[in-house]
Design a protein around this motif. Structure first.
Motif, mmCIF file in Angstrom:
data_model
loop_
_atom_site.group_PDB
_atom_site.id
_atom_site.type_symbol
_atom_site.label_atom_id
_atom_site.label_comp_id
_atom_site.label_asym_id
_atom_site.label_seq_id
_atom_site.Cartn_x
_atom_site.Cartn_y
_atom_site.Cartn_z
ATOM 1 N N ARG A 127 -19.058 46.915 86.554
ATOM 2 C CA ARG A 127 -18.691 48.311 86.815
ATOM 3 C C ARG A 127 -17.467 48.712 86.002
ATOM 4 O O ARG A 127 -17.400 49.826 85.470
ATOM 5 N N ILE A 128 -16.495 47.827 85.895
ATOM 6 C CA ILE A 128 -15.293 48.124 85.118
ATOM 7 C C ILE A 128 -15.635 48.243 83.638
ATOM 8 O O ILE A 128 -15.151 49.145 82.936
ATOM 9 N N MET A 129 -16.483 47.352 83.146
ATOM 10 C CA MET A 129 -16.865 47.405 81.737
ATOM 11 C C MET A 129 -17.554 48.728 81.403
ATOM 12 O O MET A 129 -17.207 49.384 80.412
ATOM 13 N N THR A 130 -18.513 49.123 82.235
ATOM 14 C CA THR A 130 -19.234 50.368 81.940
ATOM 15 C C THR A 130 -18.347 51.589 82.149
ATOM 16 O O THR A 130 -18.475 52.574 81.411
ATOM 17 N N LEU A 131 -17.433 51.536 83.116
ATOM 18 C CA LEU A 131 -16.548 52.677 83.351
ATOM 19 C C LEU A 131 -15.695 52.965 82.127
ATOM 20 O O LEU A 131 -15.624 54.114 81.654
ATOM 21 N N PHE A 132 -15.028 51.948 81.591
ATOM 22 C CA PHE A 132 -14.151 52.182 80.449
ATOM 23 C C PHE A 132 -14.941 52.531 79.196
ATOM 24 O O PHE A 132 -14.496 53.348 78.387
ATOM 25 N N ALA A 133 -16.115 51.950 79.025
ATOM 26 C CA ALA A 133 -16.945 52.328 77.881
ATOM 27 C C ALA A 133 -17.416 53.773 78.021
ATOM 28 O O ALA A 133 -17.440 54.521 77.037
ATOM 29 N N ASP A 134 -17.781 54.177 79.233
ATOM 30 C CA ASP A 134 -18.209 55.562 79.457
ATOM 31 C C ASP A 134 -17.084 56.544 79.166
ATOM 32 O O ASP A 134 -17.291 57.578 78.516
ATOM 33 N N LEU A 135 -15.891 56.241 79.668
ATOM 34 C CA LEU A 135 -14.761 57.143 79.466
ATOM 35 C C LEU A 135 -14.330 57.189 78.002
ATOM 36 O O LEU A 135 -13.868 58.216 77.513
ATOM 37 N N ALA A 136 -14.483 56.071 77.297
ATOM 38 C CA ALA A 136 -14.026 56.012 75.908
ATOM 39 C C ALA A 136 -15.002 56.684 74.949
ATOM 40 O O ALA A 136 -14.598 57.478 74.092
ATOM 41 N N VAL A 137 -16.293 56.369 75.071
ATOM 42 C CA VAL A 137 -17.262 56.857 74.088
ATOM 43 C C VAL A 137 -18.529 57.403 74.721
ATOM 44 O O VAL A 137 -19.537 57.563 74.034
ATOM 45 N N GLY A 138 -18.510 57.663 76.039
ATOM 46 C CA GLY A 138 -19.672 58.296 76.653
ATOM 47 C C GLY A 138 -19.965 59.629 76.001
ATOM 48 O O GLY A 138 -21.120 60.034 75.848
ATOM 49 N N ASN A 139 -18.888 60.322 75.591
ATOM 50 C CA ASN A 139 -19.009 61.516 74.758
ATOM 51 C C ASN A 139 -18.632 61.093 73.341
ATOM 52 O O ASN A 139 -17.459 60.888 73.052
ATOM 53 N N PRO A 140 -19.612 60.876 72.456
ATOM 54 C CA PRO A 140 -19.348 60.250 71.153
ATOM 55 C C PRO A 140 -18.253 60.969 70.371
ATOM 56 O O PRO A 140 -18.126 62.204 70.435
ATOM 57 N N PRO A 141 -17.448 60.226 69.619
ATOM 58 C CA PRO A 141 -16.385 60.844 68.821
ATOM 59 C C PRO A 141 -16.951 61.655 67.670
ATOM 60 O O PRO A 141 -18.086 61.440 67.225
ATOM 61 N N ALA A 142 -16.157 62.597 67.197
ATOM 62 C CA ALA A 142 -16.526 63.378 66.020
ATOM 63 C C ALA A 142 -16.049 62.625 64.782
ATOM 64 O O ALA A 142 -14.859 62.336 64.643
ATOM 65 N N ILE A 143 -16.970 62.283 63.895
ATOM 66 C CA ILE A 143 -16.643 61.517 62.685
ATOM 67 C C ILE A 143 -16.944 62.413 61.485
ATOM 68 O O ILE A 143 -18.071 62.872 61.307
ATOM 69 N N ARG A 144 -15.925 62.657 60.681
ATOM 70 C CA ARG A 144 -16.079 63.613 59.577
ATOM 71 C C ARG A 144 -15.567 63.020 58.276
ATOM 72 O O ARG A 144 -14.681 62.165 58.249
ATOM 73 N N ALA A 145 -16.146 63.513 57.188
ATOM 74 C CA ALA A 145 -15.713 63.158 55.834
ATOM 75 C C ALA A 145 -15.572 64.449 55.044
ATOM 76 O O ALA A 145 -15.728 65.549 55.586
#
Length: 457
Positions: free
Chosen positions: A66-84
């Motif tokens: 539960r802790i592993m999925t919680l922090f992964a969800d909060l960190a990248v559950g909404n994918p980052p914007a990657i730009r060039a």
């Protein structure tokens, strides 16, 4: 639990133990944490269910998952914007989408929480650059003896069996170069016997012993949680909470066992309810219930109970949970445990989540530069491999996004206050109110607002 670092490649030489003795503690930690993550707690917590009924032998309170999925969800559950740069964005999007990069990053966060270390590898599959997540149990770094924070090589090695023979296939990654080795093990698989030709195993026959990558840096990138004392390996988040989770599970198992005991009581009463079987002459009960026959004046047997009974057990469990929240940097609000009135706005929820969000940001800061490095390396490898349309990526940016729900009313009030104080532009407000809007969307909306202002609407 610490590990000794490698400062050369001697651990791949004949007569050396496999896996290397220097990595014994680290690999044991990884193996234990994997069992915890997968819920096999009775294999880690000694004697967890020895004295208890089989019905509850697999009771799990898998805080680790539960802790592993919680922090992964909060960190990248909404994918980052990657730009060039504008002319390179299409190539970047192809690499990101073709590799399922956002899922790779999500799984990487899980590795950092569970093991403390995460490893990504870039390779050429004959058509395009591939980004692979590597099990950290296969990673054996070689560092500079005068600066353990500097890697001299990354060794990826795994066991291979062919018939009765056991081998280790090793990739030695150096800047701009990869060495392929096949090492035969002794019959017990615990010691390196000798190097053998790659063609000994058919699927490795086409590999060259040495190959130039055309990329100046490594094709293997290491990510870490907070660093351990050796300055190489990361600290996992399971060690600090394993004792607490173990005690919670023990208390719950005992509570379940106690409740089961008293959920199936015995009856007691006059011995006259006993009857004799007319065929066998055996004394049997006239009832199917558990029954204790009492003669006149006899008292039924009693069970000695603890005066505090079950209340103290539940109090202890609550205390353990409180300590678990502290040690794991968790906010109860992350699990929906919010008292009435404490989180009536988005900003209030963020304040309640402060410890958890601080940890998420700490991990994001650690891995952001290396994620950009991985994407650049993938593009460089495609160029070096003469892939059609490949180009190097410059001016890459990665912006994290919040995964907390946005309170639209509160956000609108904040932007209105900013506009009233002349502290932001219309475009700035629009971009914050709708973070998923494209530049074209913002242009169109800004033009409509200006048009309506000119017409006095």
């Amino acid at each position: 639990m610490t590990s000794t670092v490698h400062t050369d490649l001697n651990f791949l030489n004949p007569t050396h133990k496999w896996p290397p003795a220097e990595d014994k503690d680290r690999l044991a930690r990884y193996a234990k944490n994997r069992l915890l993550l997968e819920g096999d707690h009775d294999l880690v917590f000694a004697g967890l269910n020895e004295d208890d009924a089989p019905r509850i032998i697999k009771m799990r309170v898998n805080w680790f998952k539960r802790i592993m999925t919680l922090f992964a969800d909060l960190a990248v559950g909404n994918p980052p914007a990657i730009r060039a740069d504008e002319n390179q964005q299409a190539g970047l999007d192809r690499i990101v989408e073709g590799n399922g990069f956002h899922q790779v990053v999500y799984d990487l966060f899980g590795d950092l929480i569970a093991f403390g270390d995460g490893v990504l590898k870039v390779r050429w599959d004959g058509r395009r650059g591939i980004i692979s997540r590597i099990d950290p149990r296969l990673w054996f770094p070689v560092v500079d003896p005068d600066d353990v924070g500097t890697f001299k090589a990354h060794v990826l090695a795994w066991d291979v069996t062919q018939g009765d023979d056991k081998y280790v296939k090793a990739e030695v990654h150096k800047p701009g170069q990869i060495e392929h080795r096949l090492l035969k093990l002794t019959s017990d698989g615990k010691e390196i016997q000798e190097p053998v030709p790659l063609a000994t195993i058919e699927r490795y026959a086409n590999l060259k012993e040495e190959e130039e990558t055309g990329v100046p840096g490594f094709l293997v990138v290491h990510f870490s949680n907070l660093k351990a004392g050796d300055g190489v390996f990361g600290l996992d988040d399971f060690k600090d909470i394993s004792d607490l989770v173990e005690e919670i599970e023990r208390r719950l198992i005992k509570v379940s066992g106690t409740l089961d005991t008293f959920a199936d009581p015995w009856m007691c009463g006059p011995s006259g309810l006993r009857v004799r079987d007319p065929i066998t002459g055996e004394i049997v009960w006239a009832s199917d219930e558990k029954y204790i026959a009492l003669n006149e004046g006899e008292s039924p047997p009693e069970i000695l109970v603890w005066d505090a009974q079950m209340g103290a057990t539940f109090t202890q469990i609550e205390t353990l949970l409180s300590q678990l929240y502290v040690m794991a940097e968790l906010s109860p609000a992350a699990f929906g445990e919010v008292k009435t009135g404490l989180a009536e706005s988005g900003s209030a929820l963020k304040r309640l989540m402060l410890p958890t969000l601080a940890k998420v940001n700490r991990l994001r800061l650690r891995i952001k530069p290396k994620l950009i490095e991985v994407l650049k390396t993938t593009a460089e490898l495609e160029v070096a491999s003469r892939m059609s349309g490949a180009e190097t990526l410059t001016n890459l940016s990665l912006e994290w996004r919040s995964n907390l729900p946005i309170d639209p009313v509160e956000a609108a009030k904040v932007e209105a206050t900013r506009r009233g104080a002349m502290a932001t532009s219309v475009r700035g407000s629009l971009s914050r109110l709708d973070p998923d809007a494209t530049e074209e969307d913002l242009d169109a909306e800004e033009a409509r607002i200006k048009d309506e202002e000119m017409r006095g609407l």
